[in-house]
Design a protein around this motif. Structure first.
Motif, mmCIF file in Angstrom:
data_model
loop_
_atom_site.group_PDB
_atom_site.id
_atom_site.type_symbol
_atom_site.label_atom_id
_atom_site.label_comp_id
_atom_site.label_asym_id
_atom_site.label_seq_id
_atom_site.Cartn_x
_atom_site.Cartn_y
_atom_site.Cartn_z
ATOM 1 N N ALA A 108 0.834 -1.203 0.000
ATOM 2 C CA ALA A 108 0.000 0.000 0.000
ATOM 3 C C ALA A 108 0.869 1.253 0.000
ATOM 4 N N ALA A 109 1.921 1.257 0.804
ATOM 5 C CA ALA A 109 2.823 2.411 0.844
ATOM 6 C C ALA A 109 3.530 2.599 -0.493
ATOM 7 N N LEU A 110 3.924 1.510 -1.118
ATOM 8 C CA LEU A 110 4.580 1.603 -2.429
ATOM 9 C C LEU A 110 3.606 2.109 -3.493
ATOM 10 N N ARG A 111 2.360 1.635 -3.438
ATOM 11 C CA ARG A 111 1.331 2.129 -4.382
ATOM 12 C C ARG A 111 1.119 3.637 -4.202
ATOM 13 N N ALA A 112 1.047 4.067 -2.940
ATOM 14 C CA ALA A 112 0.836 5.495 -2.668
ATOM 15 C C ALA A 112 2.015 6.320 -3.181
ATOM 16 N N ALA A 113 3.232 5.824 -2.973
ATOM 17 C CA ALA A 113 4.418 6.526 -3.438
ATOM 18 C C ALA A 113 4.450 6.613 -4.966
ATOM 19 N N GLN A 114 4.041 5.558 -5.632
ATOM 20 C CA GLN A 114 4.017 5.576 -7.107
ATOM 21 C C GLN A 114 2.953 6.526 -7.642
ATOM 22 N N ALA A 115 1.849 6.640 -6.935
ATOM 23 C CA ALA A 115 0.761 7.512 -7.383
ATOM 24 C C ALA A 115 1.083 8.990 -7.179
ATOM 25 N N ALA A 116 1.990 9.262 -6.249
ATOM 26 C CA ALA A 116 2.312 10.672 -5.945
ATOM 27 C C ALA A 116 3.167 11.325 -7.019
#
Length: 116
Positions: A108-116
């Protein structure tokens, strides 16, 4: 946090006497740093993916600092050539995960970082 020393060692056709002496002496270098073997060269019983032709060594330590201090210790540094003259491989020190670790939270943290 628990840390680990991992060895991916390729065994020679015959274990030299010097390697056996290394094995006889290595525990004494681990003891002052709280190191304990979790895996020590056992043959891979089941290779489910890829190939494996090495001997795996996994040693647990109370922390990465303990693992570093062991590896850098004079006692262990004296032993290293007894192994490396006869076996090739890779050795690394790595942190374990914290209690309660969940891979989904990391994803989830990696997904959020990629979306930013």
């Amino acid at each position: 946090m628990t840390a680990y020393a991992l060895g991916n060692l390729r065994r020679p056709a015959r274990l030299d006497d010097e390697v056996l002496t290394y094995m006889e002496r290595v525990q004494a270098t681990l003891d002052p740093f709280g190191g304990r073997f979790l895996v020590h060269g056992a043959p891979a019983r089941e290779v489910r993916e890829g190939t494996w032709d090495a001997a795996l060594v996994v040693i647990a330590f109370p922390s990465l600092d303990h693992a570093r201090d062991w590896y850098d210790s004079e006692a262990y540094q004296r032993l290293i050539p007894m192994r490396t003259r006869h076996m090739t491989g890779d050795v690394l020190l790595i942190d374990g995960v914290a209690p309660g670790y969940e891979a989904a939270a990391t994803a989830a943290a990696l997904r959020a970082a990629q979306a930013a």
